[in-house]
Design an enzyme around this catalytic site. Structure first.
Site, short mmCIF file in Angstrom:
data_model
loop_
_atom_site.label_atom_id
_atom_site.label_comp_id
_atom_site.label_asym_id
_atom_site.label_seq_id
_atom_site.Cartn_x
_atom_site.Cartn_y
_atom_site.Cartn_z
N LYS A 68 -0.97 -9.38 3.21
CA LYS A 68 -0.17 -8.89 4.34
C LYS A 68 -1.02 -7.86 5.10
O LYS A 68 -1.74 -7.08 4.48
CB LYS A 68 1.14 -8.26 3.85
CG LYS A 68 1.98 -7.65 4.96
CD LYS A 68 3.39 -7.29 4.49
CE LYS A 68 3.50 -5.98 3.75
NZ LYS A 68 3.04 -4.78 4.48
N GLU A 88 -0.86 -5.27 8.85
CA GLU A 88 0.04 -4.70 9.86
C GLU A 88 -0.47 -4.96 11.27
O GLU A 88 -1.61 -4.64 11.60
CB GLU A 88 0.18 -3.19 9.62
CG GLU A 88 0.80 -2.87 8.27
CD GLU A 88 0.96 -1.37 8.04
OE1 GLU A 88 0.76 -0.57 8.98
OE2 GLU A 88 1.29 -1.00 6.90
N GLU A 136 9.74 -3.79 9.92
CA GLU A 136 10.02 -2.45 9.40
C GLU A 136 10.57 -1.54 10.49
O GLU A 136 9.95 -1.40 11.57
CB GLU A 136 8.74 -1.84 8.78
CG GLU A 136 9.01 -0.45 8.19
CD GLU A 136 8.04 -0.05 7.09
OE1 GLU A 136 7.07 -0.79 6.83
OE2 GLU A 136 8.28 1.01 6.47
N ASP A 161 0.84 -1.21 0.00
CA ASP A 161 0.00 0.00 0.00
C ASP A 161 0.87 1.26 0.00
O ASP A 161 0.36 2.37 -0.07
CB ASP A 161 -1.03 0.00 1.13
CG ASP A 161 -0.42 -0.06 2.51
OD1 ASP A 161 0.82 -0.15 2.62
OD2 ASP A 161 -1.18 -0.01 3.50
N SER A 162 2.20 1.07 -0.01
CA SER A 162 3.10 2.19 -0.26
C SER A 162 2.78 2.82 -1.61
O SER A 162 3.17 3.96 -1.87
CB SER A 162 4.57 1.73 -0.23
OG SER A 162 4.76 0.62 -1.09
O1 KIV Z 1 3.56 -1.00 1.63
C1 KIV Z 1 4.66 -1.53 1.40
O2 KIV Z 1 5.25 -1.37 0.33
C2 KIV Z 1 5.22 -2.37 2.44
C3 KIV Z 1 6.65 -2.78 2.32
C4 KIV Z 1 7.55 -1.64 2.34
C5 KIV Z 1 7.03 -3.79 3.30
O3 KIV Z 1 4.55 -2.67 3.38
#
Ligand code: KIV
Length: 253
Positions: free
Chosen positions: A114, A116, A183, A47-48
């Site tokens: 994934k 958090e 992270e 989500d980056s």
């Molecule tokens: O959102 C993302 O790209 C991430 C990675 C940097 C681990 O969670």
């Protein structure tokens, strides 16, 4: 491995063999195809993308529709790599919602999801795993919590943070996560966690001793030159090369 496709078992086996796991983010078809051609075994539609592709100030603005759109684009590259997708902020508040959201990302083309958090979201993680959806954890600095935390803070400096990180990591492994992103965890704590866990740790800004490393690909290639995290040493200044190429093309018109 089966049919050449990387599996979660293969990612775990890489740790067992002491082989470093390279992981990068990918948000669209060409980058996914390129990274796959380079043999990167683990790709993440993170989500980056909210920040480095969509121009949001942080990842809390990313929607489920946006994640699905980008996962579909990445999945069209049919990567051999295991392709993950981030569950966006507030899309996994309850176990039922976590499974429904995960199913949407898997239907869009993700091989795993994934989310958090550790023990705070354990019922959600157990529900995802019980639904046979491969799950990757994410501990340490949690970007989706940036507003509550008032910034991107390194984790593992205080005793209570170290205790919490160990308890969260053990809970994720016990719940069936196949890997955990760490992270901005202090390097000694990340090393200790990596040694204690049977599943791989994938570090980002957490020192060299994690089982693998992940970076936001635009940070590595310099395609988002307006901000680069301190821990990244870009391998390319693509923005500069693009500016030069575009300027030169304009000159020749
Ligand atoms: O959102 C993302 O790209 C991430 C990675 C940097 C681990 O969670």
């Amino acid at each position: 491995m089966s049919n050449g496709k990387i599996t979660t078992a293969e990612i775990i086996a890489m740790k067992a063999r002491g082989e470093k796991i390279a992981a990068l983010t990918a948000y669209d078809y060409p980058m996914t195809r390129l990274l796959d051609e380079c043999g990167v075994p683990l790709l993440l539609v993170g989500d980056s993308l909210g920040m480095v592709v969509l121009g949001y100030s942080d990842t809390t603005h990313v929607t489920m529709d946006e994640m699905e759109h980008h996962i579909r684009a990445a999945a069209r590259a049919k990567p051999r790599a295991l392709l993950g997708g981030d569950l966006p902020y507030r899309s996994y508040e309850t176990p039922t919602e976590a499974v429904a959201s995960s199913r949407r990302l898997i239907a869009a083309g993700a091989d795993f999801v994934k989310a958090e958090g550790g023990r705070a979201i354990l019922p959600q993680i157990k529900a995802i795993v019980a639904a046979n959806i491969p799950f990757c954890g994410h501990l340490g600095m949690l970007p989706q919590h940036v507003l509550e935390e008032g910034g991107y803070k390194i984790k593992g400096r205080k005793d209570e943070e170290i205790v919490a990180l160990h308890a969260d990591a053990a809970a994720l492994a016990e719940a069936g996560a196949f890997a955990i992103v760490l992270e901005l965890v202090t390097p000694p704590v990340a090393k200790d966690l990596s040694q204690k866990l049977a599943i791989p740790t994938i570090g980002i800004g957490s020192g060299p001793d994690c089982d693998g490393q992940i970076l936001v690909t635009p940070d590595l290639l310099g395609t988002f030159p307006w901000f680069t995290p301190k821990f990244v040493k870009p391998k390319l200044n693509a923005a500069e090369e693009m500016r030069a190429a575009i300027t030169e093309w304009k000159r020749t018109l």
